[in-house]
Design an enzyme around this catalytic site. Structure first.
Site: not given
Length: 200
Positions: A62, A72, A132, A169
């Site tokens: 991503h 992140k 995250y 995905d």
């Protein structure tokens, strides 16, 4: 807190000192001053996420449009994952290169990835729990994906572990398809954005 830059510019591993005794353990997994000193700018927290995955689950790859992108800071707090950072910034000296870091509840390592880098992971254990911190909130219109099983990237996911992907995905474009469609971040745009962060 030990910070080590990876071969991809903007990707770091954080290796904290863990203090253990008969009660358990303690470690500092984020310290803003050390972060700013290493990266040259502060990390602004806009959103914190937590995912729990069964063994074999692959989440990613991503990324978000730059600017503003989405940096992140990723940690596994239960179980273990194979974390993957991919340089998808068109024009970057390390374009198409990936880095793999094992994150688990024993070594307590974390990774940081700058805006414009692709990110994904595979759960190596059941109930692998990943948290995250994100520099920007989720914005569906700016979010994109690349198929994590893209043969051109040839990410060495573990043998004997069948990848479990979300429907989204699984149908994500390959890196080449995303580049041809003009969906990937450009190196020069990312560099300009990083420079603005350092000014701020």
């Amino acid at each position: 807190m030990g910070m080590r830059e990876l071969d991809i510019e903007g990707a770091w591993v954080f290796e904290p000192k863990v203090f253990g005794d008969e009660r358990g353990s303690f470690h500092e997994w984020f310290k803003a001053p050390a972060f700013s000193e290493s990266l040259g700018h502060r990390f602004d927290l806009a959103q914190a996420n937590c995912s729990v995955s069964r063994r074999g689950t692959v989440r990613g790859l991503h990324y978000a449009d730059v600017p503003p992108g989405q940096a992140k800071y990723v940690k596994c707090v239960r179980g273990a994952v194979l974390d993957v950072i991919v340089d998808i910034r068109v024009g970057s000296p390390t374009y198409k290169k990936w880095e793999i870091v094992r994150l688990d509840d024993t070594n307590h390592h974390s990774v940081y990835l700058a805006e414009g880098l692709g990110h994904g992971f595979m759960a190596l254990t059941d109930d692998a729990t990943v948290v995250y911190l994100c520099s920007e909130g989720y914005a569906p219109d700016r979010e994109h994906g690349i198929n994590p099983l893209d043969p051109e990237l040839a990410i060495p996911w573990p043998d004997g572990l069948e990848p479990v992907l979300s429907g989204k995905d699984a149908i994500a474009p390959s890196l080449a398809e995303a580049e041809a469609a003009g969906l990937l971040p450009k190196w020069e745009d990312c560099q300009s954005f990083y420079a603005e962060l350092r000014k701020g």
